[in-house]
Scaffold this active site. Structure first.
Site, PDB file in Angstrom:
ATOM      1  N   ASN A  41      55.385  20.715  49.085  1.00 13.27           N
ATOM      2  CA  ASN A  41      54.449  21.807  49.338  1.00 13.27           C
ATOM      3  C   ASN A  41      55.038  22.950  50.153  1.00 13.27           C
ATOM      4  O   ASN A  41      54.305  23.766  50.700  1.00 13.27           O
ATOM      5  CB  ASN A  41      53.187  21.271  50.022  1.00 13.27           C
ATOM      6  CG  ASN A  41      52.609  20.091  49.278  1.00 13.27           C
ATOM      7  OD1 ASN A  41      52.603  18.980  49.797  1.00 13.27           O
ATOM      8  ND2 ASN A  41      52.152  20.294  48.052  1.00 13.27           N
ATOM      9  N   VAL A  50      54.539  27.937  52.926  1.00 13.61           N
ATOM     10  CA  VAL A  50      53.817  26.668  52.983  1.00 13.61           C
ATOM     11  C   VAL A  50      52.583  26.732  52.105  1.00 13.61           C
ATOM     12  O   VAL A  50      51.811  27.677  52.171  1.00 13.61           O
ATOM     13  CB  VAL A  50      53.386  26.361  54.435  1.00 13.61           C
ATOM     14  CG1 VAL A  50      52.535  25.109  54.504  1.00 13.61           C
ATOM     15  CG2 VAL A  50      54.599  26.230  55.328  1.00 13.61           C
ATOM     16  N   CYS A  51      52.406  25.703  51.281  1.00 19.43           N
ATOM     17  CA  CYS A  51      51.188  25.557  50.501  1.00 19.43           C
ATOM     18  C   CYS A  51      50.314  24.568  51.263  1.00 19.43           C
ATOM     19  O   CYS A  51      50.492  23.369  51.168  1.00 19.43           O
ATOM     20  CB  CYS A  51      51.509  25.017  49.106  1.00 19.43           C
ATOM     21  SG  CYS A  51      50.049  24.704  48.103  1.00 19.43           S
ATOM     22  N   LEU A  52      49.432  25.084  52.059  1.00 17.61           N
ATOM     23  CA  LEU A  52      48.603  24.237  52.895  1.00 17.61           C
ATOM     24  C   LEU A  52      47.166  24.706  52.769  1.00 17.61           C
ATOM     25  O   LEU A  52      46.802  25.767  53.244  1.00 17.61           O
ATOM     26  CB  LEU A  52      49.086  24.318  54.353  1.00 17.61           C
ATOM     27  CG  LEU A  52      48.451  23.370  55.351  1.00 17.61           C
ATOM     28  CD1 LEU A  52      48.593  21.916  54.904  1.00 17.61           C
ATOM     29  CD2 LEU A  52      49.104  23.533  56.703  1.00 17.61           C
TER      30      LEU A  52
END
Length: 183
Positions: A76, A84-86
């Site tokens: 991610n 960041v894929c959060l």
């Protein structure tokens, strides 16, 4: 109207008082680096990353932008940009959250529980789903190679490291080609 700026300053001060090393970028309070340690009981344990944080003008009503400066191997996190894929930060952010939440809850949770079904690094996601042991070994290799205190100091000068790596790789292939020609 000064409420968002006071909140920004208060959250930043709270983060600095929480034992995180914070380094300001320029003179304002909107951009800074935070040194972040990998959570224990994870393959990221022992790693140290510099996280770039940008607070939008509308913070805390709009989420901060978070990115890894030095490399990390994670489904991610985009390997090249550090983005960041959060979900909590990008989509479900609330003014109830603060910067300490990002570093004490959200990022540790991201590293402890990667989501390979929503990847920014497709290779890491595929390896994690296919062979968890090999994935964790690669995470540890990246920690050893890119997530040590000396990497934090060198992190802003990423381009020269990449150029050196490219030069080393090209020299190696030239030697191999020359060696084959001599045979």
């Amino acid at each position: 109207m000064s409420s968002p700026s006071k909140r920004r300053e208060m959250d930043l001060m709270k983060l600095m008082m929480s034992d995180y090393k914070v380094e300001m970028i320029n003179d304002g309070v909107q951009e800074f680096y935070v040194d972040f340690h990998g959570p224990s009981e994870s393959p990221y344990h022992g790693g140290l990353w510099r996280i770039r944080v940008e607070l939008p003008d509308a913070y805390p009503y709009k989420s901060p932008s978070i990115g890894f400066v030095n490399k990390i191997y994670h489904p991610n996190v985009d390997e090249m940009s550090g983005s960041v894929c959060l979900d909590v930060i990008n989509q479900t952010w609330s003014p109830m959250f603060d910067l300490v939440n990002v570093f004490e809850v959200f990022l540790p949770q991201l590293l402890l529980y990667p989501n390979p079904s929503d990847p920014l690094n497709g290779e890491a996601a595929a390896l994690m789903m296919r062979d968890r042991v090999a994935y964790e070994q690669k995470v540890k290799e990246y920690c050893e190679r890119y997530a040590k205190p000396e990497d934090i100091v060198a992190a802003p000068d990423k381009s020269s490291d990449e150029e050196e790596l490219s030069e080393d790789e090209s020299d190696l292939s030239d030697e191999q080609v020359m060696g084959q020609a001599d045979l």
